[in-house]
Design an enzyme around this catalytic site. Structure first.
Site, PDB file in Angstrom:
ATOM      1  N   SER A  89       0.849  -1.185   0.000  1.00  0.00           N
ATOM      2  CA  SER A  89       0.000   0.000   0.000  1.00  0.00           C
ATOM      3  C   SER A  89       0.884   1.234   0.000  1.00  0.00           C
ATOM      4  O   SER A  89       2.055   1.175   0.407  1.00  0.00           O
ATOM      5  CB  SER A  89      -0.891   0.005   1.248  1.00  0.00           C
ATOM      6  N   TYR A 131      -0.741  -0.070  10.645  1.00  0.00           N
ATOM      7  CA  TYR A 131      -1.014  -0.463   9.254  1.00  0.00           C
ATOM      8  C   TYR A 131       0.187  -0.150   8.362  1.00  0.00           C
ATOM      9  O   TYR A 131       0.574  -0.968   7.518  1.00  0.00           O
ATOM     10  CB  TYR A 131      -2.250   0.266   8.745  1.00  0.00           C
TER      11      TYR A 131
END
Length: 273
Positions: free
Chosen positions: A159, A185
């Protein structure tokens, strides 16, 4: 040291779809494993692979939901898989290994994002445990099948969040610092990208190449833990709840994964983001 690789020109762009990327590819007789292949871009990834002849094994935390979402797609097998549980990963891998002699494509697609602090059964922070450690273990268990294929590809979904705080190797599990869900994350996605790089180095002599992928910004169930206030602050939606036009559709979001998994333009390459 910079990687001595050139990806070359791609005929695809930001708005290319899964169907466009997979067009002309023939995966008859090939097998792919896709984790989380029953939600968001995972569903479109499975649909596209199956449409060109691949047998797709879907690892699903919620098999009953997977069955409902993938109904009508031929060539799909659904098996239970909980990436936060060692026993579940081993059981899934054992079943897969008992049914085939090789694995051509492994797509580490499943993820959780920006959740409140939770830990897996071993005590690891859950985003790191599910997004990275679970896929690490799964890939290791399926490694003999990947090597047996002779020309396999592993796609690890990372990501743009890897640009955040990075990976704190000294406190991965937030035992000595305050938990922050986006930091967690970010480090999980950094680990995903680093894993793909290392895996490619190990796999290259055996014909196994690995890629890290940023699928882009897509509105999917991955964002279920985000509030509307957070989405507005990040520019995903406006105050009326309308999606930002910059976001991709799920069909577009699956395109980069599929390109890395199947494109002949990437033959002999790997270890890139």
């Amino acid at each position: 040291m910079a990687l001595q690789q050139r990806l070359g020109e791609s005929p695809f762009g930001y708005r290319s779809t899964a169907a466009e990327v997979i067009k002309g590819i023939d995966l008859t007789g090939r097998t792919a494993v896709v984790t989380g292949g029953y939600s968001g871009i995972g569903t479109e990834t499975v649909r596209a692979l199956a449409s060109v002849g691949a047998h797709v094994i879907v690892g699903a935390r919620r098999p009953e939901v997977a069955q409902a979402n993938l109904t009508g797609i031929a060539g799909v097998t659904i098996l239970p898989l909980e990436l936060g549980e060692e026993v579940s990963i081993d059981k899934f891998s054992a079943v897969v290994s008992s049914r085939m002699s090789q694995l051509d494509i492994l797509i580490n697609n499943a993820a959780i994002m920006a959740i409140p602090l939770t830990r897996d059964e071993r005590g690891y922070e859950s985003q790191f445990a599910v997004n990275h450690l679970g896929h690490f273990q799964l890939t290791a268990r399926l490694w003999p099948l990947l090597k047996a294929a002779g020309n396999a590809r592993v796609v690890v979904l990372s990501s743009s969040a890897h640009r955040g705080n990075g990976l704190d190797i000294n406190d991965v599990n937030f035992e000595r610092r305050a938990y922050e869900k986006w930091t967690a994350y970010s480090q999980a996605k950094s680990a995903n990208a680093l894993f793909a790089l290392s895996l490619d180095k190990l796999g290259k002599p055996h014909g196994v190449r690995a890629f890290a992928v940023d699928p882009g910004a897509i509105d999917t169930p991955l964002q279920r833990h985000m509030t509307d206030k957070e989405k507005i602050a990040m520019g995903w939606i406006d105050k009326e709840g309308n999606l930002n036009e910059i976001l991709k559709t799920v069909q577009q979001g699956a395109a980069t994964t599929l390109w890395c998994a199947t494109s002949p333009l990437l033959e002999g390459l790997g270890g890139v983001y």
